[in-house]
Design a protein around this motif. Structure first.
Motif, short mmCIF file in Angstrom:
data_model
loop_
_atom_site.label_atom_id
_atom_site.label_comp_id
_atom_site.label_asym_id
_atom_site.label_seq_id
_atom_site.Cartn_x
_atom_site.Cartn_y
_atom_site.Cartn_z
N ARG A 106 2.33 3.01 -3.96
CA ARG A 106 3.04 2.06 -4.80
C ARG A 106 2.56 0.64 -4.52
N HIS A 156 -1.89 2.73 -0.32
CA HIS A 156 -0.47 2.81 -0.65
C HIS A 156 -0.34 3.23 -2.10
N ALA A 194 4.66 -1.60 -2.14
CA ALA A 194 4.80 -1.31 -0.72
C ALA A 194 3.72 -1.99 0.11
N ARG A 195 2.84 -2.74 -0.53
CA ARG A 195 1.80 -3.44 0.25
C ARG A 195 2.44 -4.51 1.09
N PRO A 196 1.84 -4.83 2.19
CA PRO A 196 2.46 -5.80 3.09
C PRO A 196 2.48 -7.20 2.50
#
Lengths: 427, 410
Positions: B392, B390, B395-397
């Motif tokens: 950004r 990712h 934006a990681r879960p």
């Protein structure tokens, strides 16, 4: 005219007569010829047939469909025939041919099962009718053009991920967003406070009116727009394992479409290489999946270099509101194909995900150490990976999200990214 | 359902009339027949030896013309009974083709008999006592009292003449045995006496005419060539070894075989072609690139690429900042793997290997270093780098989501 095995067998018996006497064998030969003539004359006329083809509704890949030929006999003679309904080999038609008896004025159904092995439009070949005479010594045979196509839809192998993704969607819908007051989250309803809720979500005015603590709940935004942009050019034809890269993209599209339909988002589709191959306007709700499947089914990779600018321009034309654009392309060749400028144009106005199924062959090449030749190949693979890493970094700098995954989990990862963005209220 | 309503198709509109379907075949057959007739009429007939209508060198057309000039009519035939029924001369071009019995019936017929090159069996049948004379040479001069021979006089005797020895039989031997005449019987010692190319020789034509027409007293000549009824031991046939019907059965079986082929070869409809999808090998560019390196012996490039990749993975593993030099990485890693920094620095940034073996060793050493650093072998690392990345961090879960919201609420 067609000769039958029965005629050959009779003729073979004639060898005994031939050994016996010249006159007998000549009479026998004449009798055979006359019988063949009579048989041909008495065989049902093929020109008197009327044929209707009925093809079953679109089927998924490897599922069973069927096609029915309704053969009506308008002539005066009985039709004793062998009928073959030919299809392209990938339509998996069986049985190859069938016996059919149609009396004058009657109609009969010839059912051929179709178990397609390839996606897209499977085309029927010609129908062959071999009309036998009553003696079964000879037959008339004609080929008739009775067109028909079977729509074969993508297999949607990533369906197995759907329950998991939907449960995540429900989490985002309810519990998770209770604690979240991100921008863009829509007010949903008021409900009683339960232990564990974010205290900042307590609505004091409502609490004052009631006897309990009341919290506000939010739900993720609905009616967001998602544009699936698919590159159908040369890079999409590359075989990753068994299937082309395009098939992985289609699979991910279907999963995303199913998910978006449930989440209440609207989905549009553009597939293009040097020209637009498929286009689907924004759709929502139950419509999405069938329309998506229908539009994706006939897509095939083309051996041309994709024009990413065309794809970007089409996406911009399709949606004006800020949307999520999922660009299915290949990152391995992105440095040469002008993907970056196109992504820049898109990222300026939309949220962009660039998704690319990775090539297992690349990892295999990079790990090979059998001899010096392998090492050179490994070096080339490492260079390609490094180039791809640079592209990924540049895409990141543009604000795009990059998804790279092997084909088996590609759809799942794309869906995860969508859910992450949704959870973060970024749509 | 989105498919359009099925359309009824009348087969009659699709089936062309018979004359249209067959016209190509008919035209072809016509062309073949016409061509065969044309070629047959134009071409020089192959012609058998002593064929009365053959103008080739071994034919006998010239003699027939000469006979016609003397008022004799020549009737060619291959039927023995016709010949026996004839009242004039019967000229047998191949006496050996007939059985003894058939020759005796010929001899018993009222007409005159002329045998061309009869063997001993044939001569014994028609004129017992006359036999081939292996020692005879023939003679250019008549040397006999036969009127026809005397009239012909000296002749150009063919070289292949086989003379006869008449012994004590009541027959006249002329030209040293080359021609034997008896009442109503003439034996000619050479077929060349009748053939077109040798007929012009001195006296030959006269001898022939006299012998065949019995000095121009006979006007009907039956020219007998061996046909189906020739049952002699002449040219032996393989069919003589089989029972009677074998010949017919053989040809009948050939015909049955042809029917078999017609039956099995007929397809039920044509071949349907599959529009095949394009196939592009996934790593074709990479492989081409690698092979170019191999051919050019670009060890420096290859080594640099491998080192850069290994350095990058090790750097990420030991959490050094992006853009760290090989030396910095070496210093950080050396204590971890228990090697000297110089050694690791050489591995990660040393000079290009001198040959392919050293390049291979370098690649393996780099793999070992990576393994030692704690990372798995390069395959697993690549697999990991293939996993989702990712751009950004937010934006990681899961966890980053919370981090971000916390920050916003702070």
């Amino acid at each position: 005219m067609v000769l039958t095995g029965r005629l050959v067998a009779l003729a073979a018996l004639g060898v005994l007569l031939a050994a016996w006497s010249t006159a007998a064998v000549l009479i026998f030969a004449a009798a055979l010829i006359v019988s063949v003539g009579i048989d041909l004359a008495l065989a049902g006329r093929i020109a008197d047939l009327r044929i209707v083809r009925d093809v079953s509704a679109p089927v998924r890949l490897t599922e069973r469909g069927e096609t029915v030929l309704v053969i009506a006999n308008t002539g005066r003679r009985v039709l004793l025939a062998l009928a073959r309904d030919a299809w392209v080999p990938s339509a998996g038609a069986s049985p190859r041919s069938q016996d059919v008896v149609v009396r004058p004025g009657e109609r009969r159904h010839v059912v051929t099962a179709l178990v397609p092995t390839r996606r897209g439009e499977r085309r029927a070949g010609r129908v062959t009718i071999r009309s036998h005479g009553p003696l079964g010594l000879a037959a008339r045979q004609r080929q008739l053009d009775v067109p028909g196509t079977l729509q074969v839809l993508p297999a949607f192998a990533s369906r197995r991920f759907l329950p998991e993704k939907l449960s995540r969607l429900r989490q985002i819908d309810g519990a998770v967003l209770v604690r979240q007051r991100g921008q863009g989250s829509e007010f949903d309803s008021l409900r009683a406070y339960v232990i564990g809720d974010d205290v900042r979500a307590i609505d004091w005015r409502a609490t004052a009116r009631s006897r309990d603590l009341v919290v506000r709940t939010w739900r993720p935004e609905r009616d967001r727009q998602i544009v699936l942009a698919i590159d159908t050019g040369r890079s999409s034809a590359a075989r990753l394992g068994d299937e082309p890269r395009l098939d992985a993209a289609l699979d991910a599209c279907l999963l995303l479409g199913a998910l978006a339909a449930r989440a209440g988002d609207r989905v549009a589709l553009i597939a293009a290489d040097i020209s637009v191959r498929a286009r689907l306007g924004l759709a929502s709700g139950r419509d999405v999946l069938p329309r998506l499947v229908g539009a994706l089914a006939p897509l095939e990779p083309a051996l041309v270099e994709t024009d990413p600018q065309l794809l970007a321009a089409e996406v911009l034309r399709q949606v004006s509101k800020r949307s999520l654009v999922v660009l299915f392309s290949a990152l391995d060749t992105a440095a040469d194909t002008g993907l970056l400028p196109a992504a820049r144009v898109l990222a300026a106005r939309h949220e962009v995900i660039v998704a690319s199924a990775t090539d297992p062959a690349l990892a295999r090449l990079a790990a090979a150490r059998a001899d010096a030749g392998d090492v050179y190949l490994a070096a080339a693979a490492e260079l390609t990976s490094a180039k791809r890493a640079v592209v990924v970094e540049q895409l990141g700098a543009l604000g795009a999200h990059v998804v790279q995954a092997p084909t088996e989990v590609f759809a799942s990862h794309v869906a995860d990214t969508y859910l992450d963005l949704k959870a973060a209220g970024r749509l | 359902m989105s498919t359009p309503a099925p359309r009824e198709i009348a087969a009659g509109a699709l089936v062309r009339p018979a004359w249209q379907r067959l016209r190509v075949g008919l035209v072809l057959a016509l062309v073949i027949v016409l061509g065969a007739v044309l070629v047959g009429s134009l071409a020089d007939r192959p012609g058998q030896p002593l064929d009365p209508i053959s103008a080739r060198t071994n034919g006998s057309k010239a003699l027939v013309r000469i006979l016609a000039g003397y008022g004799a009519t020549v009737v060619p035939t291959t039927d023995l009974n016709t010949a026996i029924a004839g009242s004039g001369t019967v000229l047998v071009t191949a006496p050996d083709a007939y059985s003894t019995d058939q020759l005796q019936r010929l001899a018993a017929a009222p007409g005159r008999l002329v045998l061309v090159e009869p063997g001993t069996r044939a001569t014994t049948a028609v004129a017992p006592g006359v036999s081939l004379d292996p020692n005879g040479r023939g003679d250019e001069f008549p040397g006999c009292r036969d009127a026809g021979a005397i009239a012909a006089g000296r002749i150009a005797l063919p070289d292949d003449v086989v003379p006869y020895d008449v012994g004590r039989v009541d027959a006249t031997s002329c030209y040293g045995g080359a021609v034997v005449s008896a009442p109503n019987l003439v034996l000619l010692g050479s077929a060349k006496l009748l053939q077109n190319d040798t007929l012009a020789g001195a006296g030959v034509a006269a001898l022939d005419v006299n012998a065949i027409t019995a000095d121009r007293t006979v006007r009907d000549v039956v020219w007998l060539r061996p046909g189906g009824d020739a049952a002699g031991s002449g040219p032996a046939s393989i069919w003589d070894l089989f029972p009677d019907g074998a010949y017919r059965a053989f040809w009948w079986l050939i015909a049955v075989g042809a029917l078999l082929v017609l039956w099995r070869a007929r397809r039920l409809g044509g071949v349907v072609t599959e529009p095949l999808p394009v196939i592009v090998r996934s790593a074709e560019v990479v492989e081409g690139h690698g092979r170019l390196y191999l051919r050019a012996g670009a060890r420096d490039r290859a080594a640099a690429a491998l080192r850069a990749a290994a350095k990058e993975r090790i750097r990420a593993r030991v959490a050094l900042p992006r853009g760290a030099t090989p030396d910095q990485v070496a210093v950080a890693v050396a204590p971890v793997v228990g090697r000297s920094p110089a050694e690791v620095a050489w591995l990660l940034g040393g000079p290009a290997p001198a040959d392919d073996a050293m390049l291979l060793r370098l690649a393996i050493d780099l793999d070992r270093l990576e393994t030692a650093v704690g990372g798995a072998v390069s395959a697993r690392v690549v697999a990991q780098s293939d996993a989702r990345t990712h751009a950004r961090p937010d934006a990681r879960p899961a966890a980053p989501t919370d981090a971000r919201t916390d920050k916003e609420h702070r």
